[in-house]
Design a protein around this motif. Structure first.
Motif, mmCIF file in Angstrom:
data_model
loop_
_atom_site.group_PDB
_atom_site.id
_atom_site.type_symbol
_atom_site.label_atom_id
_atom_site.label_comp_id
_atom_site.label_asym_id
_atom_site.label_seq_id
_atom_site.Cartn_x
_atom_site.Cartn_y
_atom_site.Cartn_z
ATOM 1 N N ASP A 580 21.131 38.399 -39.034
ATOM 2 C CA ASP A 580 22.175 38.216 -38.027
ATOM 3 C C ASP A 580 23.547 38.172 -38.721
ATOM 4 O OD1 ASP A 580 22.886 35.598 -35.557
ATOM 5 O OD2 ASP A 580 23.448 37.711 -35.623
ATOM 6 N N PRO A 581 24.474 39.057 -38.340
ATOM 7 C CA PRO A 581 24.475 39.931 -37.152
ATOM 8 C C PRO A 581 23.997 41.340 -37.440
ATOM 9 C CG PRO A 581 26.674 39.824 -38.064
ATOM 10 C CD PRO A 581 25.830 38.952 -38.933
ATOM 11 N N ALA A 582 23.377 41.586 -38.614
ATOM 12 C CA ALA A 582 22.843 42.900 -38.980
ATOM 13 C C ALA A 582 23.942 43.960 -39.009
ATOM 14 C CB ALA A 582 21.723 43.317 -38.022
ATOM 15 N N THR A 583 25.000 43.633 -39.701
ATOM 16 C CA THR A 583 26.136 44.548 -39.834
ATOM 17 C C THR A 583 26.535 44.612 -41.302
ATOM 18 O OG1 THR A 583 27.718 42.756 -39.452
ATOM 19 C CG2 THR A 583 26.993 44.028 -37.526
ATOM 20 N N VAL A 584 27.487 45.511 -41.589
ATOM 21 C CA VAL A 584 28.021 45.620 -42.939
ATOM 22 C C VAL A 584 28.780 44.340 -43.266
ATOM 23 C CG1 VAL A 584 29.600 46.895 -44.438
ATOM 24 C CG2 VAL A 584 28.150 48.119 -42.803
ATOM 25 N N GLY A 585 28.519 43.806 -44.476
ATOM 26 C CA GLY A 585 29.167 42.576 -44.878
ATOM 27 C C GLY A 585 28.179 41.439 -44.985
ATOM 28 N N SER A 586 28.638 40.234 -44.707
ATOM 29 C CA SER A 586 27.820 39.041 -44.872
ATOM 30 C C SER A 586 26.910 38.837 -43.664
ATOM 31 C CB SER A 586 28.720 37.822 -45.068
ATOM 32 O OG SER A 586 27.941 36.654 -45.242
ATOM 33 N N ASN A 587 25.651 38.452 -43.952
ATOM 34 C CA ASN A 587 24.666 38.223 -42.895
ATOM 35 C C ASN A 587 23.887 36.944 -43.196
ATOM 36 O OD1 ASN A 587 24.325 40.980 -41.138
ATOM 37 N ND2 ASN A 587 24.884 41.445 -43.253
ATOM 38 N N GLU A 588 23.332 36.359 -42.142
ATOM 39 C CA GLU A 588 22.441 35.211 -42.277
ATOM 40 C C GLU A 588 21.003 35.682 -42.066
ATOM 41 O OE1 GLU A 588 21.546 30.842 -40.182
ATOM 42 O OE2 GLU A 588 23.340 32.009 -39.650
ATOM 43 N N MET A 589 20.119 35.308 -42.988
ATOM 44 C CA MET A 589 18.731 35.785 -42.931
ATOM 45 C C MET A 589 17.772 34.599 -42.834
ATOM 46 S SD MET A 589 16.601 38.117 -45.677
ATOM 47 C CE MET A 589 16.443 36.763 -46.846
ATOM 48 N N HIS A 590 16.788 34.728 -41.951
ATOM 49 C CA HIS A 590 15.712 33.748 -41.812
ATOM 50 C C HIS A 590 14.380 34.483 -41.947
ATOM 51 C CE1 HIS A 590 18.149 30.303 -40.397
ATOM 52 N NE2 HIS A 590 18.952 31.284 -39.941
ATOM 53 N N VAL A 591 13.449 33.882 -42.680
ATOM 54 C CA VAL A 591 12.118 34.457 -42.885
ATOM 55 C C VAL A 591 11.090 33.450 -42.397
ATOM 56 C CG1 VAL A 591 10.473 35.396 -44.542
ATOM 57 C CG2 VAL A 591 12.931 35.752 -44.882
ATOM 58 N N TYR A 592 10.159 33.906 -41.546
ATOM 59 C CA TYR A 592 9.106 33.045 -41.009
ATOM 60 C C TYR A 592 7.749 33.646 -41.363
ATOM 61 C CZ TYR A 592 13.011 31.409 -38.141
ATOM 62 O OH TYR A 592 14.228 30.936 -37.713
ATOM 63 N N VAL A 593 6.834 32.805 -41.819
ATOM 64 C CA VAL A 593 5.476 33.247 -42.156
ATOM 65 C C VAL A 593 4.498 32.529 -41.236
ATOM 66 C CG1 VAL A 593 3.703 33.392 -43.941
ATOM 67 C CG2 VAL A 593 6.119 33.664 -44.548
ATOM 68 N N GLN A 594 3.643 33.300 -40.582
ATOM 69 C CA GLN A 594 2.681 32.746 -39.619
ATOM 70 C C GLN A 594 1.280 33.249 -39.922
ATOM 71 O OE1 GLN A 594 4.226 34.169 -35.887
ATOM 72 N NE2 GLN A 594 5.634 32.442 -35.653
#
Length: 668
Positions: A580-594
């Motif tokens: 998020d926001p999946a654009t050029v530049g800085s992004n926030e990433m979350h990874v979930y394992v289920q």
């Protein structure tokens, strides 16, 4: 007091263990079908440009040929290059031709899972924008139709033949050795051998059509037969035929030389030899199923295969011996009835077989059974509930049979009854003969008074008639009549025994339930297990969510779901990447394992990398921080330029088990 309580407790333990084993084991050697757990591009997704390849991820390894994975354009023409390859683990892909236009594409697959069952399906994705498509992939119900029904019937008959062959021979050797000379028992065991042999040949012919076209016309296709012989299931069927040749020799000895042995020591030695040889052949035949089905793949195959062999041997000993006992009770000749000792021996053997079924069932439940909800939410679970009810009914009837067995303390006919009946029959025969003689003498006197002037010619005729009465033919006829009278008498006295009559009725009821139980078990072996079905549903839901998120990525967020399998214990699951926001530049990433059932769980390590192959950028590694159970996060993830980025996630579930899965997505 102890003698009355112990059998009841033993029956209750038998009932409890049998139902528990059925509950946990499911279909015993039943196998788990492969299910599609992921794809790239995903179902229904709209991608900005045509991908270079299409990949499919299954829940287990599958076998493919050149036509197993096809990609069709909106006009129904193939646009793949053929020859699918194994990309990694259980993921398979096929390269696409270059220069593909916009529109909706159809992906059709038909593979053979590691448990020998065909799996087929189809889905669509679009390039640029959805469009109308005329692509037709035909009937994707693999293993269905007439050929599927015939193949299922062949499986049922092969199981039935094996059970009768092994169980009947074991009953004769272990419980009723006099039965080797009984014609009805010989026919039963030979009939089991013929049924298994014919069913194996039948399955070998059907196998090619069953796993490919499903056409009746392809049953006798020699090219398909040649391909089948090169596969693991084909090799298993051929090995079964070779073992059946050894089984034929065993049957010949059992009902030939063994039956003719009269010296006790020689017969005991031959019994031991036949028991060893018969066990080896029976175990080999059972292994022909285990080596081609799910026990040969997945977790602990070195343990699972012997467990499946033991399971089949226990089933055959129990149900096959039950069939043999039924035949002995109904068809054994009056001079060779099945005695109480044989019935008691089989009762003990059956109890041991049920214990073996429970032990193998507990292991199978640990190895392949899914969640408790699968019992009611899946077809496999519902069929399994039916099987549990049948097993409970079967063991309940068996408890009644055990009561009759307990009362069967001796032969059906006592010595006093036998002598009394014999004296009575002899008196009847003498009375009948005296009546006939008196009638003849009376007729002779009347004839003498009426025709006293008869010439010597008539006297000669009388002497000739008397000679005819004393001829060997007449004596043989009287002997046959006497034998028939004796047989009927013995059968009448035997059937009049209420204990034996009750045992016969209860064993007949057991056999009837066993036939239905075998049918349900055969259907179970061809039904996708609840665990696999739930995994497929979860993967489909995740894929749909991913497709929706990917198609809406221009709105400022991206979600990718990828199934993984590291191959180790507890190595399957789904990893989700949110950007998020999946654009050029800085992004926030979350990874979930289920887990496959949707529950979060921790693993030792998760790593993410971004690669833009078109610009030779990357891989750009990202090491997210652990936040909570099954959740990792990273801030400031830099995406230098827009493009079709490959997002790779490396998942490590143990010190040595790890795998890397990836998906492409438009970012920026």
């Amino acid at each position: 007091m102890k003698r009355t309580i112990t059998p009841r407790l033993r029956t209750l333990v038998l009932l409890f263990l049998a139902v528990t084993g059925a509950l946990l084991a499911g279909a015993g050697p039943a196998s788990a079908h492969a299910a599609l757990t992921g794809s790239d591009p995903s179902q229904g997704v709209v991608v900005p440009k045509a991908p270079d390849q299409v990949s499919l991820t299954f829940s287990e390894n599958v076998s493919m040929n050149d036509n197993s994975l096809r990609v069709l354009d909106p006009q129904g023409k193939r646009v793949d290059k053929g020859k699918p390859t194994n990309l990694s683990g259980t993921t398979y892909g096929v390269q696409l031709k270059s220069g593909l236009g916009k529109g909706t594409y159809t992906v059709a697959y038909q593979v053979v899972s590691a448990d020998s069952h065909p799996v087929a399906g189809a889905y669509t994705f679009s390039v640029g924008a959805p469009s109308r498509t005329v692509a037709s992939v035909g009937d994707q119900d693999a293993g269905g139709g007439v050929v599927g029904w015939l193949y299922g019937f062949g499986r049922y008959m092969s199981y039935a033949g094996y059970i009768v062959l092994v169980g009947g021979a074991a009953f004769v050797l272990a419980c009723w050795q006099r039965g080797s000379g009984v014609r009805a028992m010989q026919r039963l065991v030979v009939g089991g051998w013929l049924t298994l042999t014919a069913a194996t040949l039948w399955l070998l012919l059907l196998r090619g059509s069953y796993t490919t076209s499903g056409s009746v016309g392809d049953i006798f296709d020699l090219n398909l037969l040649g391909q089948v012989l090169q596969t693991k299931p084909g090799a298993a069927l051929v090995s079964r035929l070779l073992l059946l040749a050894a089984a034929a020799l065993f049957i010949a000895v059992l009902f030939g030389a063994y039956d003719k042995r009269e010296e006790e020591e020689e017969k005991r030695d031959l019994t031991f030899g036949l028991a060893i040889g018969g066990t080896v052949v029976a175990a080999g035949l059972a292994a022909s199923w285990a080596m081609a089905e799910h026990a040969s793949t997945g977790l602990q195959p070195g343990i699972a295969m012997p467990v499946d062999v033991l399971h089949l041997l226990a089933v055959a000993t129990w149900l096959g011996g039950l069939t043999a006992l039924l035949v002995a009770l109904y068809r054994a000749p009056a001079d060779t009835p099945v005695d109480a000792t044989a019935v008691h021996r089989f009762s003990r053997v059956a109890f041991g077989s049920v214990l073996a079924l429970v032990a193998t069932g507990i292991y199978q439940s640990w190895r392949q059974l899914g969640s408790w909800s699968a019992f009611t939410d899946t077809t496999y679970g519902q069929l399994l509930l039916v099987k549990i009810a049948l097993v409970a009914l079967l063991v309940g009837i068996a408890s009644i049979s055990r009561r009759w067995t307990g009362r069967l303390a001796g032969p059906a006919v006592t010595e006093e009854e036998e002598q009394s009946a014999e004296v009575e029959e002899k008196e009847k025969v003498k009375a009948s003969a005296a009546t006939k003689e008196a009638a003849v003498q009376s007729g002779a006197k009347v004839s003498g008074k009426v025709s006293g002037k008869v010439s010597g010619k008539s006297g000669s005729a009388g002497r000739s008639s008397s000679a005819d009465d004393d001829s060997p033919e007449r004596a043989a006829q009287l002997a046959r009549q006497q034998a028939a009278v004796d047989s009927v008498r013995q059968k009448r006295v035997r059937d009049a025994d209420p204990t034996r009559f009750g045992l016969r009725r209860s064993v007949l009821a057991e056999a009837g339930v066993a036939v239905v139980l075998l049918a349900v078990t055969t259907v179970l072996t061809q039904t996708e297990p609840g665990r696999t079905e739930q995994e497929a549903k979860a993967a489909t839901a995740a894929s749909s969510s991913s497709s929706s998120s990917a198609s809406d990525s221009s709105g400022g967020a991206l979600t990718l779901d990828m199934s993984f399998d590291t191959g180790g214990t507890d190595g399957k699951g789904v990893v989700r990447v949110d950007l998020d926001p999946a654009t050029v530049g800085s992004n926030e990433m979350h990874v979930y394992v289920q887990r496959p059932n949707g529950r979060a769980f921790d693993i030792p390590e998760v790593k993410v990398a971004f690669t833009l192959a078109a610009k030779n950028l990357g891989p750009l590694p990202v090491a997210p921080d652990h936040v909570t159970t099954g959740h990792w996060a990273a801030n400031g993830v830099q995406i230098p330029m827009a493009g079709d980025w490959k997002v790779s996630v490396t998942v490590r579930t143990s010190d040595i088990d790890q795998v890397t899965v990836s998906k492409n997505a438009q970012i920026g």
